[in-house]
Enzyme design. Structure first.
Site, PDB file in Angstrom:
ATOM      1  N   SER A  17      -8.327  -5.686   4.225  1.00  0.00           N
ATOM      2  CA  SER A  17      -8.999  -5.257   2.905  1.00  0.00           C
ATOM      3  C   SER A  17      -9.178  -6.558   1.936  1.00  0.00           C
ATOM      4  O   SER A  17      -8.908  -6.357   0.753  1.00  0.00           O
ATOM      5  CB  SER A  17      -7.710  -4.389   2.293  1.00  0.00           C
ATOM      6  OG  SER A  17      -7.694  -2.985   2.843  1.00  0.00           O
ATOM      7  N   ARG A  42       0.058   9.140 -10.178  1.00  0.00           N
ATOM      8  CA  ARG A  42      -0.079   8.024  -9.220  1.00  0.00           C
ATOM      9  C   ARG A  42       0.600   6.680 -10.439  1.00  0.00           C
ATOM     10  O   ARG A  42       1.095   5.840  -9.600  1.00  0.00           O
ATOM     11  CB  ARG A  42      -1.638   7.694  -9.399  1.00  0.00           C
ATOM     12  CG  ARG A  42      -2.352   8.632  -8.373  1.00  0.00           C
ATOM     13  CD  ARG A  42      -3.575   8.161  -8.254  1.00  0.00           C
ATOM     14  NE  ARG A  42      -3.781   6.836  -7.668  1.00  0.00           N
ATOM     15  CZ  ARG A  42      -3.954   6.304  -6.404  1.00  0.00           C
ATOM     16  NH1 ARG A  42      -3.390   7.552  -5.453  1.00  0.00           N
ATOM     17  NH2 ARG A  42      -4.173   5.338  -5.822  1.00  0.00           N
ATOM     18  N   ASP A  56       0.812  -1.138   0.011  1.00  0.00           N
ATOM     19  CA  ASP A  56      -0.192  -0.005  -0.021  1.00  0.00           C
ATOM     20  C   ASP A  56       0.973   1.134  -0.030  1.00  0.00           C
ATOM     21  O   ASP A  56       1.872   1.355   0.553  1.00  0.00           O
ATOM     22  CB  ASP A  56      -0.826  -0.044   1.317  1.00  0.00           C
ATOM     23  CG  ASP A  56      -2.140   0.842   1.091  1.00  0.00           C
ATOM     24  OD1 ASP A  56      -2.382   1.616   0.051  1.00  0.00           O
ATOM     25  OD2 ASP A  56      -2.863   1.000   2.041  1.00  0.00           O
ATOM     26  N   SER A  58      -7.103  -5.912  -6.456  1.00  0.00           N
ATOM     27  CA  SER A  58      -8.177  -6.650  -5.857  1.00  0.00           C
ATOM     28  C   SER A  58      -9.495  -6.334  -6.545  1.00  0.00           C
ATOM     29  O   SER A  58      -9.780  -5.860  -7.619  1.00  0.00           O
ATOM     30  CB  SER A  58      -8.535  -5.885  -4.304  1.00  0.00           C
ATOM     31  OG  SER A  58      -8.912  -4.685  -4.584  1.00  0.00           O
ATOM     32  N   THR A  59     -10.509  -7.285  -6.236  1.00  0.00           N
ATOM     33  CA  THR A  59     -11.815  -7.164  -6.964  1.00  0.00           C
ATOM     34  C   THR A  59     -12.273  -6.018  -6.753  1.00  0.00           C
ATOM     35  O   THR A  59     -13.423  -5.778  -7.483  1.00  0.00           O
ATOM     36  CB  THR A  59     -12.616  -8.628  -6.170  1.00  0.00           C
ATOM     37  OG1 THR A  59     -12.564  -8.396  -4.863  1.00  0.00           O
ATOM     38  CG2 THR A  59     -12.263  -9.674  -6.747  1.00  0.00           C
ATOM     39  N   GLU A  60     -12.084  -5.176  -5.569  1.00  0.00           N
ATOM     40  CA  GLU A  60     -12.657  -3.853  -5.359  1.00  0.00           C
ATOM     41  C   GLU A  60     -11.918  -2.733  -6.309  1.00  0.00           C
ATOM     42  O   GLU A  60     -12.331  -1.671  -6.564  1.00  0.00           O
ATOM     43  CB  GLU A  60     -12.464  -3.279  -4.045  1.00  0.00           C
ATOM     44  CG  GLU A  60     -13.494  -4.197  -3.123  1.00  0.00           C
ATOM     45  CD  GLU A  60     -13.277  -5.742  -3.065  1.00  0.00           C
ATOM     46  OE1 GLU A  60     -11.994  -5.797  -2.944  1.00  0.00           O
ATOM     47  OE2 GLU A  60     -14.134  -6.456  -2.891  1.00  0.00           O
ATOM     48  N   ASN A  61     -10.730  -3.134  -7.017  1.00  0.00           N
ATOM     49  CA  ASN A  61      -9.840  -2.052  -7.596  1.00  0.00           C
ATOM     50  C   ASN A  61     -10.346  -1.591  -8.921  1.00  0.00           C
ATOM     51  O   ASN A  61     -10.015  -0.560  -9.316  1.00  0.00           O
ATOM     52  CB  ASN A  61      -8.306  -2.349  -7.893  1.00  0.00           C
ATOM     53  CG  ASN A  61      -7.515  -2.362  -6.443  1.00  0.00           C
ATOM     54  OD1 ASN A  61      -6.637  -3.221  -6.284  1.00  0.00           O
ATOM     55  ND2 ASN A  61      -7.932  -1.596  -5.566  1.00  0.00           N
TER      56      ASN A  61
HETATM   57  C1  FPP Z   1      -1.853   0.228  -3.222  1.00  0.00           C
HETATM   58  O1  FPP Z   1      -1.512   1.617  -3.203  1.00  0.00           O
HETATM   59  C2  FPP Z   1      -1.324  -0.340  -4.348  1.00  0.00           C
HETATM   60  C3  FPP Z   1      -2.204  -1.451  -5.367  1.00  0.00           C
HETATM   61  C4  FPP Z   1      -3.748  -0.911  -5.509  1.00  0.00           C
HETATM   62  C5  FPP Z   1      -1.499  -1.893  -6.528  1.00  0.00           C
HETATM   63  C6  FPP Z   1      -0.375  -2.663  -6.110  1.00  0.00           C
HETATM   64  C7  FPP Z   1       0.568  -2.560  -7.110  1.00  0.00           C
HETATM   65  C8  FPP Z   1       1.825  -2.619  -7.254  1.00  0.00           C
HETATM   66  C9  FPP Z   1       2.715  -2.673  -6.108  1.00  0.00           C
HETATM   67  C10 FPP Z   1       2.534  -2.480  -8.510  1.00  0.00           C
HETATM   68  C11 FPP Z   1       2.263  -3.453  -9.556  1.00  0.00           C
HETATM   69  C12 FPP Z   1       2.463  -4.868  -9.337  1.00  0.00           C
HETATM   70  C13 FPP Z   1       2.828  -5.802  -9.959  1.00  0.00           C
HETATM   71  C14 FPP Z   1       2.848  -7.271  -9.385  1.00  0.00           C
HETATM   72  C15 FPP Z   1       3.196  -5.493 -11.242  1.00  0.00           C
HETATM   73  P1  FPP Z   1      -2.425   2.759  -3.662  1.00  0.00           P
HETATM   74  O2  FPP Z   1      -2.552   3.025  -5.128  1.00  0.00           O
HETATM   75  O3  FPP Z   1      -3.735   2.561  -2.857  1.00  0.00           O
HETATM   76  O4  FPP Z   1      -1.699   3.811  -2.597  1.00  0.00           O
HETATM   77  P2  FPP Z   1      -2.508   5.221  -2.244  1.00  0.00           P
HETATM   78  O5  FPP Z   1      -3.218   4.419  -0.862  1.00  0.00           O
HETATM   79  O6  FPP Z   1      -1.296   5.820  -1.469  1.00  0.00           O
HETATM   80  O7  FPP Z   1      -3.141   5.890  -2.774  1.00  0.00           O
END
Ligand code: FPP
Length: 240
Positions: free
Chosen positions: A196, A37, A24, A69-72
């Protein structure tokens, strides 16, 4: 000669077998730098490679990383598209980079909502790396813990089991992680302290480790700290 183990050294005989990572803070990392982002996610993917390499070198057997995630899907389309293209590149490149390091790559989650191209690449990367003998890296992609449990229950029903015969083993057999050990250590970055919808079944007895560091800033030394803390905890699994 007997050497007392120093408390700041990882005991390689007591490693967590399975580490879960909730990666995260990519967005905040980018915002702090005045970047889009997407730059945070790109930096997060770089961070991930280093952490998996380190976990593999230490001798950790399984790692599950929460990539999407399924929510993303609720995120803006631009961001979803970017994450998908990053994941695609990651899978393609993993055949050269992580596979050379003996990493086994698997995707866990519901595939049918992913593009056909992505589904094909997942199969290809899994095939390409399945003979490796190092760490198994599960990439949780369109993954949700509730979704996983609902699917497990549905599959059990199709086997025609009567309710009284259903056991915890039946559920485990139908998880995406069937055959793998439960998560011993769950790491979440960025100061948030929640699950989460991540591996709800598999983290039942996991030790949780939180850090304020944002995922792109999470370094191998932080992984060492988390493992050392884990080794200093008393795990009782409900006993005394
Ligand atoms: C949460 O940070 C992160 C994610 C939803 C995606 C995780 C992805 C990666 C680490 C990179 C890609 C992965 C691979 C396997 C290539 P956020 O975007 O929610 O951060 P924030 O809470 O600061 O907005």
């Amino acid at each position: 000669m007997f050497f007392k183990k120093k408390s700041h050294e990882i005991d390689l005989n007591n490693l967590p077998k399975h580490i879960g990572f909730i990666m995260d803070g990519n967005g905040r990392w980018a915002k702090k730098r005045g970047l889009p982002r997407s730059a945070g996610h790109r930096a997060g993917a770089e961070s991930l490679k280093k952490i998996i390499t380190e976990a593999n070198n230490l001798g950790v057997k399984y790692a599950t990383v929460y990539a999407f995630s399924t929510e993303n899907w609720k995120r803006p389309k631009d961001e979803v598209d970017y994450l998908m293209s990053l994941l695609m590149d990651y899978l393609v490149n993993a055949e050269k980079t992580l596979s050379r390091e003996n990493v086994v790559i698997r995707a866990i989650g519901s595939r049918k909502e992913l593009s056909e191209e992505m589904q094909r690449q997942i199969i290809k990367t899994e095939e390409f790396t399945k003979k490796n003998t190092g760490i198994v890296m599960n990439i949780a992609l369109n993954y949700g813990g509730r979704d996983e449990l609902v699917n497990a229950v549905r599959s059990i029903c199709t086997e025609g089991k009567v309710p009284d015969d259903i056991t915890a083993d039946d559920i485990e057999r139908h998880l995406y992680t069937a055959g793998q050990p439960d998560v011993d250590l769950l790491i979440r970055t960025s100061g948030e302290q929640r699950l989460s919808n991540f591996m709800l079944w598999q983290v039942s007895y996991a030790e949780m480790w939180f850090t304020d560091k944002l995922w792109p800033d999470f370094k191998p030394a932080d992984l060492h700290r988390a493992i050392l803390d884990y080794q200093n905890r008393g795990r009782r699994f409900g006993g005394i």
